[in-house]
Design a protein around this motif. Structure first.
Motif, PDB file in Angstrom:
ATOM      1  N   ALA A  45      -1.051 -26.532  17.259  1.00 29.99           N
ATOM      2  CA  ALA A  45      -0.126 -25.426  17.460  1.00 29.99           C
ATOM      3  C   ALA A  45       1.021 -25.505  16.469  1.00 29.99           C
ATOM      4  N   LEU A  46       1.754 -24.401  16.344  1.00 29.39           N
ATOM      5  CA  LEU A  46       2.973 -24.334  15.543  1.00 29.39           C
ATOM      6  C   LEU A  46       4.131 -24.065  16.485  1.00 29.39           C
ATOM      7  N   CYS A  47       5.203 -24.828  16.331  1.00 31.84           N
ATOM      8  CA  CYS A  47       6.336 -24.729  17.260  1.00 31.84           C
ATOM      9  C   CYS A  47       7.628 -24.493  16.479  1.00 31.84           C
ATOM     10  N   VAL A  48       8.486 -23.632  17.004  1.00 26.79           N
ATOM     11  CA  VAL A  48       9.804 -23.435  16.386  1.00 26.79           C
ATOM     12  C   VAL A  48      10.606 -24.727  16.566  1.00 26.79           C
ATOM     13  N   GLY A 102       4.033 -33.201  13.787  1.00 23.38           N
ATOM     14  CA  GLY A 102       3.707 -33.321  12.374  1.00 23.38           C
ATOM     15  C   GLY A 102       4.816 -32.788  11.490  1.00 23.38           C
ATOM     16  N   GLY A 103       4.437 -32.242  10.335  1.00 22.54           N
ATOM     17  CA  GLY A 103       5.408 -31.749   9.360  1.00 22.54           C
ATOM     18  C   GLY A 103       5.709 -30.276   9.524  1.00 22.54           C
ATOM     19  N   ARG A 146       8.283 -23.474  10.862  1.00 20.27           N
ATOM     20  CA  ARG A 146       7.785 -24.006  12.121  1.00 20.27           C
ATOM     21  C   ARG A 146       7.199 -25.411  11.906  1.00 20.27           C
ATOM     22  N   ILE A 147       6.961 -26.104  13.015  1.00 21.67           N
ATOM     23  CA  ILE A 147       6.517 -27.501  12.945  1.00 21.67           C
ATOM     24  C   ILE A 147       5.127 -27.614  13.541  1.00 21.67           C
TER      25      ILE A 147
END
Length: 309
Positions: A233-236, A254-255, A261-262
Motif C-alpha cells: 500500500a501507499l500511505c500519506v 519502506g521509502g 507517499r510512503i
C-alpha cells in the motif's frame, strides 16, 4: 549496596579503588563512604600511606545474608534483557562486581537468562501465571546443564528428549524455553512441559549466542507464519503513526514515492479480514496489491454505501 558488599568482600578499600570498581568519581566515592558512616554503618577511615576505609571489627550487615538464589533472583528480574530501567541495569552492573565470588558467575548468568517480550500473540486473556516447571528450567539455564524434558504437543502426544536450555522468554502471559536439541534450535511452551530432569552434562552454548537477538528471530519467524499474506500500500506521511498503532510488528515501512507517499507492507492471514482492517483507513492509504484484497475493499465499500448512503 555495591559499596557495602565491596567493603565486606575486602578488608580495606581506597576511594580510588571504589571509583574504579563502581565507575564513579573519587569525590563521589568519598561522599558515599561518609554517607554510610552517617547512616550508622560502622565504617572508619585511616589516613596516610596504606590508609583507606574499613568496616569496624569486620562488621557485617544484612547484605551478608544475601544467598546465591537471592542474588540470582535479583539479576533475573532486572538483567540487561529485562524491562528494568537503564538506571537499574547500570546499578546492577556495578553491584555484580562487589558480589562474593561464588555468587558472581551465576548472577551474571541470571542477568542474561530471561527476556521479557510484552507483545503477546493473538488476543488471549489468560492470566500470566508462572507455569509449573519454570523455576527448574531457569535453574538449568543459569547453571548451564542439560535436562531431560517431557513435553506434550498440541495434539496431546507426549515425548521426552534431552535439550540444552539457553534461555527463558516471557511473552505476554506465556513462557517459553529456548534451547538446542539434536534437531537444532527449538522453542518449547513451558506450560506444556510435563517433566524436567536436570543432568550433570554441560550445555553446549554457542559462543556468540544472544538470547534477545535469538528471540527476535524466532518471534519474527512465528509472526510471518501466522500472517503469511502481504498487502502492499501507499500511505500519506501523517498516517504512518496510525498504522504503527494499529498493526505493530505486522507493518513494514519502506521509502517515499515521487508523490510524497510512503510505501508500506501490512501482513495478515486472510484477504477478507485484512481488507476489513484496512477499509476504515481509506483516507490515509491506497492498497496496490494483491488484487484479492483490493476486490474485497471494493465490495466492503459498496456494502457500506448501500447501507449508509
Amino acid at each position: 549496596m555495591a559499596l557495602l558488599l565491596l567493603l565486606q568482600q575486602r578488608e580495606q578499600v581506597t576511594a580510588a579503588e571504589v571509583s574504579r570498581e563502581l565507575e564513579v568519581s573519587e569525590r563521589t566515592a568519598r561522599r558515599d563512604l561518609d554517607a554510610l558512616a552517617m547512616a550508622g554503618v560502622p565504617v572508619y577511615s585511616t589516613q596516610g600511606r596504606g590508609g583507606g576505609w574499613r568496616l569496624l571489627g569486620g562488621a557485617r550487615t544484612d547484605l551478608s545474608g544475601l544467598t546465591a538464589s537471592e542474588a540470582r533472583a535479583l539479576f533475573l528480574v532486572a538483567g540487561p534483557a529485562s524491562a528494568a530501567t537503564p538506571a537499574v541495569k547500570a546499578a546492577l552492573r556495578k553491584l555484580v562486581r562487589a558480589l562474593p565470588e561464588p555468587f558472581r558467575v551465576q548472577a551474571e548468568a541470571a542477568a542474561s537468562s530471561l527476556v521479557n517480550d510484552p507483545q503477546q500473540w493473538g488476543s488471549s486473556r489468560v492470566e500470566p501465571r508462572p507455569p509449573r516447571f519454570l523455576d527448574e528450567l531457569q535453574d538449568a539455564v543459569i547453571r548451564g546443564v542439560q535436562v531431560r524434558l517431557g513435553y506434550v504437543d498440541r495434539a496431546g502426544a507426549e515425548t521426552e528428549r534431552t535439550v540444552h536450555p539457553l534461555g527463558i522468554v516471557a511473552k505476554g502471559p506465556s513462557w517459553y524455553l529456548v534451547s538446542t536439541t539434536e534437531a537444532g534450535r527449538r522453542t518449547f511452551r513451558i506450560d506444556r512441559v510435563s517433566s524436567v530432569g536436570p543432568t550433570d552434562d554441560p550445555v553446549d552454548r554457542p559462543e556468540d549466542f544472544d538470547l534477545a537477538e535469538s528471540w527476535r528471530e524466532i518471534s519474527d519467524e512465528v509472526d510471518r507464519k501466522r500472517t503469511p499474506l502481504e498487502a502492499q500500500a501507499l500511505c500519506v506521511p501523517h498516517g504512518i503513526g496510525l498504522l504503527r498503532m494499529g498493526f505493530g510488528v505486522r507493518l513494514e515501512v519502506g521509502g517515499s514515492t515521487t508523490d510524497g507517499r510512503i510505501e508500506v507492507v501490512i501482513r495478515g492471514n486472510d484477504e477478507y479480514v485484512l481488507a476489513g482492517e484496512l477499509a476504515g483507513l481509506v483516507e490515509w492509504i491506497e492498497v496496490t496489491d494483491p488484487p484479492g484484497v483490493r476486490g474485497h475493499l471494493a465490495s466492503i465499500g459498496n456494502a457500506l454505501a448501500e447501507r449508509y448512503g
